[in-house]
Every structure is written in C-alpha cells, then in structure tokens.
Write a protein that holds these residues in place. Structure first.
Motif, PDB file in Angstrom:
ATOM      1  N   ILE A  27       0.685  -1.217   0.035  1.00 20.84           N
ATOM      2  CA  ILE A  27      -0.046  -0.054   0.105  1.00 20.84           C
ATOM      3  C   ILE A  27       0.900   1.228   0.022  1.00 20.84           C
ATOM      4  O   ILE A  27       1.495   1.489   1.084  1.00 20.84           O
TER       5      ILE A  27
ATOM      6  N   TRP B 181      -9.547   0.361   7.401  1.00 16.85           N
ATOM      7  CA  TRP B 181      -8.820   0.934   6.396  1.00 16.85           C
ATOM      8  C   TRP B 181      -7.759   1.852   6.697  1.00 16.85           C
ATOM      9  O   TRP B 181      -8.206   3.091   6.902  1.00 16.85           O
TER      10      TRP B 181
ATOM     11  N   CYS C 121      -7.077  -2.745   5.662  1.00 22.15           N
ATOM     12  CA  CYS C 121      -5.542  -2.722   5.650  1.00 22.15           C
ATOM     13  C   CYS C 121      -5.292  -3.561   6.866  1.00 22.15           C
ATOM     14  O   CYS C 121      -4.248  -4.227   6.691  1.00 22.15           O
TER      15      CYS C 121
END
Length: 155
Positions: free
Chosen positions: A14, A45, A112
């Motif tokens: 990411i 996230w 995430c």
C-alpha cells in the motif's frame, strides 16, 4: 497496490507500506483459528486511497458523501480516534463480515489492518482470544493521521 500469492501467503503493498513475507496474511492459519481477531473487533482501512479505489473506483468523497454511501456497503465510520475512518460494522460477535466459513470480503478488499495481522500459531492453543500482532505501519495512529490528512484536503 498489488497482491502476490505465494504458498498461501499474501503480500500487500500500500503505497510505501509493505509487509514482509513472513509477516503476511496466512489464510490457512486464520481459517484454523476461526477468525478470533475478527471476533474481537473489525480492522480499519489505513489508506484512504486504497479504500476509495476498492469501493468508489478511485473517486474520493467528502465526509458527508461517504456517510450517505456507507450503509449500503455494510460499513460505518469508526470514530474512536477522533477522526472518522471507514470500518466494517461491529456486532456483539465481532466483525459483521465474519461468517462461519471466514470473511465475506475478497482478500484484496479487506481492511488494511486485517491484511497486516501477523498470525501466531499460539493463538490455536488458547480457548479464546487472539495473540496475532499488527505489522508496523498499520496502527490506529497512522490511520488517524492519514484520514485526517485526507479529510482536510476534501473539506
């Protein structure tokens, strides 16, 4: 963002945050424990860009626009850090997306923090609770900062 599959391990990049292979999501281990981390609390996230890419084809939204769309996605704004961060709804049983056979989210769409958990086999030896750890770079503090920066740009 890219996803690489290697012996059941998933690597997630990411932007500048990258998980090391030994610290990547291990789906067989997660399935064996039944998602104890998910039973405790949904992940969030950390990266706004990734979130909007997954759910809104990369189109950023204002906070009010996002509030309108979250219910149809089964998501809420987690505001315990003082900054609104999208997350799955939390039920008494944990994450609303946890089902008997695992997470309803495809791996590439999971929060995430869920992808950044470092699985620990010791969790299986316990009757309850989760001993998994969160990889560096995926903390609530970092998520708060990234979302605060995002909200200040679209305000």
């Amino acid at each position: 963002m890219f996803m690489e599959v290697s012996d059941g391990l998933f690597l997630l990049k990411i932007q500048s945050m990258q998980l090391k292979e030994r610290e990547a999501l291990n789906l067989p281990l997660c399935q064996a424990c039944g998602g104890r981390c998910c039973q405790g609390s949904p992940g969030i996230w950390v990266d706004p860009e990734r979130f909007f890419t997954i759910f809104f084809a990369g189109q950023g939204l204002t906070l009010e626009q996002l509030r309108e769309h979250l219910p149809e996605l089964g998501l809420v704004l987690w505001e315990k850090t003082g900054v609104p961060i999208p997350a799955p709804r939390s039920l008494v049983t944990g994450c609303a997306f946890l089902e008997a056979d695992g997470c309803r989210f495809p791996v590439a769409e999971r929060p995430c923090q869920c992808l950044a958990l470092i699985p620990r086999k010791e969790t299986l030896a316990q009757s309850e609770g989760c001993l998994c750890k969160l990889s560096e770079g995926f903390s609530r503090d970092l998520a708060r900062q990234r979302w605060q920066d995002y909200w200040s740009l679209v305000a």
